[in-house]
Design a protein around this motif. Structure first.
Motif, short mmCIF file in Angstrom:
data_model
loop_
_atom_site.label_atom_id
_atom_site.label_comp_id
_atom_site.label_asym_id
_atom_site.label_seq_id
_atom_site.Cartn_x
_atom_site.Cartn_y
_atom_site.Cartn_z
N LEU A 1 0.80 -1.22 0.00
CA LEU A 1 0.00 0.00 0.00
C LEU A 1 0.84 1.27 0.00
O LEU A 1 0.30 2.38 0.05
CB LEU A 1 -0.96 0.00 1.20
N GLU B 1 -8.12 4.65 6.84
CA GLU B 1 -9.03 4.70 5.68
C GLU B 1 -8.48 3.86 4.53
O GLU B 1 -9.23 3.09 3.90
CB GLU B 1 -9.22 6.14 5.22
N ILE B 2 -7.21 3.97 4.23
CA ILE B 2 -6.61 3.22 3.12
C ILE B 2 -6.74 1.72 3.36
O ILE B 2 -7.12 0.95 2.46
CB ILE B 2 -5.14 3.62 2.95
N ARG C 1 -10.49 0.64 3.41
CA ARG C 1 -11.02 0.72 2.04
C ARG C 1 -10.65 -0.55 1.26
O ARG C 1 -11.48 -1.10 0.51
CB ARG C 1 -10.44 1.96 1.36
N GLU C 2 -9.42 -1.02 1.43
CA GLU C 2 -8.99 -2.23 0.74
C GLU C 2 -9.82 -3.45 1.17
O GLU C 2 -10.24 -4.26 0.35
CB GLU C 2 -7.50 -2.48 1.02
N ARG D 1 -13.43 -3.18 -0.19
CA ARG D 1 -13.49 -3.46 -1.63
C ARG D 1 -13.65 -4.97 -1.85
O ARG D 1 -14.47 -5.41 -2.68
CB ARG D 1 -12.24 -2.95 -2.33
N ASP E 1 -11.40 0.19 -8.89
CA ASP E 1 -10.38 1.00 -8.21
C ASP E 1 -10.93 2.30 -7.65
O ASP E 1 -10.17 3.20 -7.28
CB ASP E 1 -9.21 1.29 -9.15
N THR E 2 -12.27 2.43 -7.55
CA THR E 2 -12.87 3.63 -6.95
C THR E 2 -12.42 3.76 -5.50
O THR E 2 -12.50 2.81 -4.72
CB THR E 2 -14.41 3.56 -6.97
N GLU E 3 -11.92 4.94 -5.14
CA GLU E 3 -11.49 5.18 -3.77
C GLU E 3 -12.63 5.83 -2.98
O GLU E 3 -12.78 7.05 -2.97
CB GLU E 3 -10.22 6.04 -3.74
N TYR E 4 -13.42 5.01 -2.35
CA TYR E 4 -14.56 5.50 -1.58
C TYR E 4 -14.09 6.32 -0.38
O TYR E 4 -13.06 6.02 0.24
CB TYR E 4 -15.40 4.32 -1.07
N ASP E 5 -14.84 7.37 -0.07
CA ASP E 5 -14.62 8.11 1.17
C ASP E 5 -15.27 7.34 2.30
O ASP E 5 -16.42 6.91 2.20
CB ASP E 5 -15.26 9.51 1.08
N LYS F 1 -19.11 7.06 -2.49
CA LYS F 1 -18.31 7.45 -3.65
C LYS F 1 -18.18 8.98 -3.68
O LYS F 1 -19.15 9.69 -3.41
CB LYS F 1 -19.01 6.94 -4.90
#
Length: 545
Positions: free
Chosen positions: A125, A156-157, A160-161, A164, A173-177, A345
């Motif tokens: 990451l 968050e990173i 998020r992984e 997903r 690969d959308t990086e959701y908030d 999103k």
């Protein structure tokens, strides 16, 4: 409840009790079941609540060992060593000190988990080692307010992984908030408050509920401060051969085509049927949004999604329209940790609708959020959720506690890195319990690839008709209230189940949790369910004489 004064099987008492939430009725059922157990050889078994009886220990061992390292770090700068008054941790060089610490603990389970975690986040990451380890240490100590308030940077990173994968977004690969919350229950409260505060829902507006569903979704919209009109989209219909499949007919989903339906709340997989939305139904929902209701706001609560291999959340089916609530409570055995995340999103319908509000309403919102930014209209909906969670004025002290966020990061990374090992074991565990439950009822559990099996909703009227015929079913409906079944179960067998109609399920259904008891307990529960049904039938036969 005083048993000397109240007969729990009296219709008048049951009518009063029926007005309550099933989770409140549960208290009465527990009291009855415990009293029965004290007076007999029966074993008290409570399958009424979804708290799992397992925990994932490895990420917890990593958490507590990380705490030891954090204490070493702060002890390096002592103000009064005799009383443990020490300074804050220092970021410079912290990663190398952490690596040395891991070397010293390389043979411990927690050390191995932390090494894998650290290697993955700094390698795969691409996290800055010092910055990442400092977030872990400062976070687990809890010496500062959560910064940013919405969620810590690396938490968050990492989360998020995990989401997903867990929500069916592999390859996306959308990086959701994300917004870290005190369980999904807090997320639900924040969501309803912010929809109201941001003029997206007003009193009298229509919201749809896919039912059966978790009871707060039924109860919150009816509160006086909200007062929404509820459109029920029901999966209660008995399908082919007289069985439930707990899916939604086209006619039910078509209720969402009405553009005056502004929000739909989804529990997926459902609670209590514990079945995920089938692909053809997902396709229908997509068709509804694309053709007739493009501004539909979708709130999907997907805590049980990880109990179905290949689960697909609406957040990856209709990403523009959907906000997802995910709780770590069930999969990780962590209801007491109160850790969850909301995912939205960056480009979404909520922000679009706020931008289209009338000018006078925009000015009202400018006033509401002007203390946070010089340009309130650019404040994203997910950041408004954070601010609204603390009545805006306390936005600077908002956010999930940092130790909770660090545990959430460890949960996320561990479950993601070992996804092919852990998920099948947990799925097999609950499916074995489900099989035990149904095996002693004599009922037939239909195979279903969409079944999570975390709960089982059993419609007693289906089985009354199949075993004893329509005339007996009519006798039941005429002579007893649906709540009578779970009351008799508690009063006679010391077993607690919840009434399914409290979740807007079929009137004569019951909900059993497959998560919170050992395997053999479900054999007893299944036998007790059949016993009560047979007692009703014996009374029916007696009435015929």
């Amino acid at each position: 409840m005083n048993q000397k004064e109240i007969n729990p099987e009296s219709k008048s008492f049951q009518k009063k009790l029926s007005a309550m939430s099933p989770f409140e009725i549960k208290g009465t059922l527990i009291e009855l079941a415990e009293k029965r157990a004290r007076r007999s050889t029966a074993t008290f078994l409570n399958a009424g609540r979804g708290n799992p009886n397992w925990i994932l220990s490895y990420p917890r061992k990593a958490f507590f060992l990380l705490g030891d390292f954090a204490m070493e770090e702060v002890d390096r700068n002592a103000y009064d060593e005799a009383w443990g008054i020490v300074g804050m941790p220092v970021q410079d060089g912290i990663a190398s000190r952490f690596e040395a610490f891991l070397d010293r603990h390389k043979d411990e389970t927690g050390g191995k988990v932390l090494r894998h975690f650290y290697t993955h986040v700094t390698g795969d990451l691409k996290a800055d080692p010092d910055e990442f380890v400092f977030e872990l240490v400062d976070g687990i100590i809890g010496d500062q307010y959560p910064t940013p308030p919405r969620i810590l940077k690396y938490t968050e990173i990492i989360t998020r992984e995990y989401l997903r994968w867990a929500m069916g977004g592999e390859g996306d690969d959308t990086e959701y908030d994300l917004f870290a919350t005190e369980g999904s229950t807090a997320g639900m409260c924040y969501m309803f408050d912010s929809l109201k505060a941001n003029k997206l829902l007003k009193k009298g507006d229509k919201i749809a509920l896919l039912t059966p569903c978790f009871t707060p979704y039924l109860e919150i919209p009816e509160l006086e401060e909200f007062g929404y009109e509820i459109v029920y989209v029901s999966a209660n219909k008995v399908e082919k051969d007289g069985y439930h499949d707990w899916q939604y007919d086209k006619e039910e989903i078509d209720k969402l085509r009405d553009p005056s339906v502004k929000v739909v709340c989804v529990t997926n997989p459902s609670n209590p049927p514990s079945v995920c939305i089938a692909q053809d139904v997902l396709d229908q929902i997509v068709d509804v949004v694309k053709k007739d209701n493009p501004n539909l706001m979708i709130i999907t609560d997907d805590v049980y999604g990880t109990f179905i291999k290949g689960f697909k959340s609406l957040m990856y089916v209709l990403p523009f329209n959907t906000i997802c609530l995910y709780s770590f409570s069930k999969y990780f055995g962590a209801t007491g940790w109160r850790v969850a995340a909301m995912a939205l999103k960056p480009d979404n319908v909520f922000d679009k609708l706020i931008s289209e509000l009338p000018e006078n309403e925009k000015k009202e919102l400018d006033e509401r959020y002007k203390s946070l930014t010089l340009e309130p209209r650019k404040l994203k909906f997910i950041d408004r959720l954070v601010a609204d969670s603390r009545l805006v004025a306390l936005n600077h002290t908002a956010g999930l506690s940092t130790p909770q966020q660090i545990q959430m990061a460890l949960f996320s990374a561990f479950a993601f890195l070992h996804r092919d090992d852990i998920q099948p074991k947990l799925i097999n565990m609950i499916h074995h319990r489900l099989s035990n439950l149904w095996s002693t009822t004599g009922f037939t559990l239909q195979p279903d690839p969409n079944r999570a099996g975390y709960y089982s909703e059993i419609d007693m009227m289906v089985w009354a008709k199949k075993f004893y015929g329509e005339d007996f079913a009519k006798y039941l409906e005429k002579n007893y209230l649906p709540l009578d079944f779970v009351i008799r179960l508690a009063n006679e067998t010391s077993i607690v189940l919840l009434n399914g109609d409290g979740f807007d399920g079929p009137e004569w259904s019951v909900r059993a949790s497959l998560a919170n008891l050992d395997d053999d307990a479900y054999l007893k529960i299944g036998a007790a369910i059949r016993k009560i049904l047979d007692e009703y039938h014996a009374a029916y036969l007696e009435s015929k004489k």
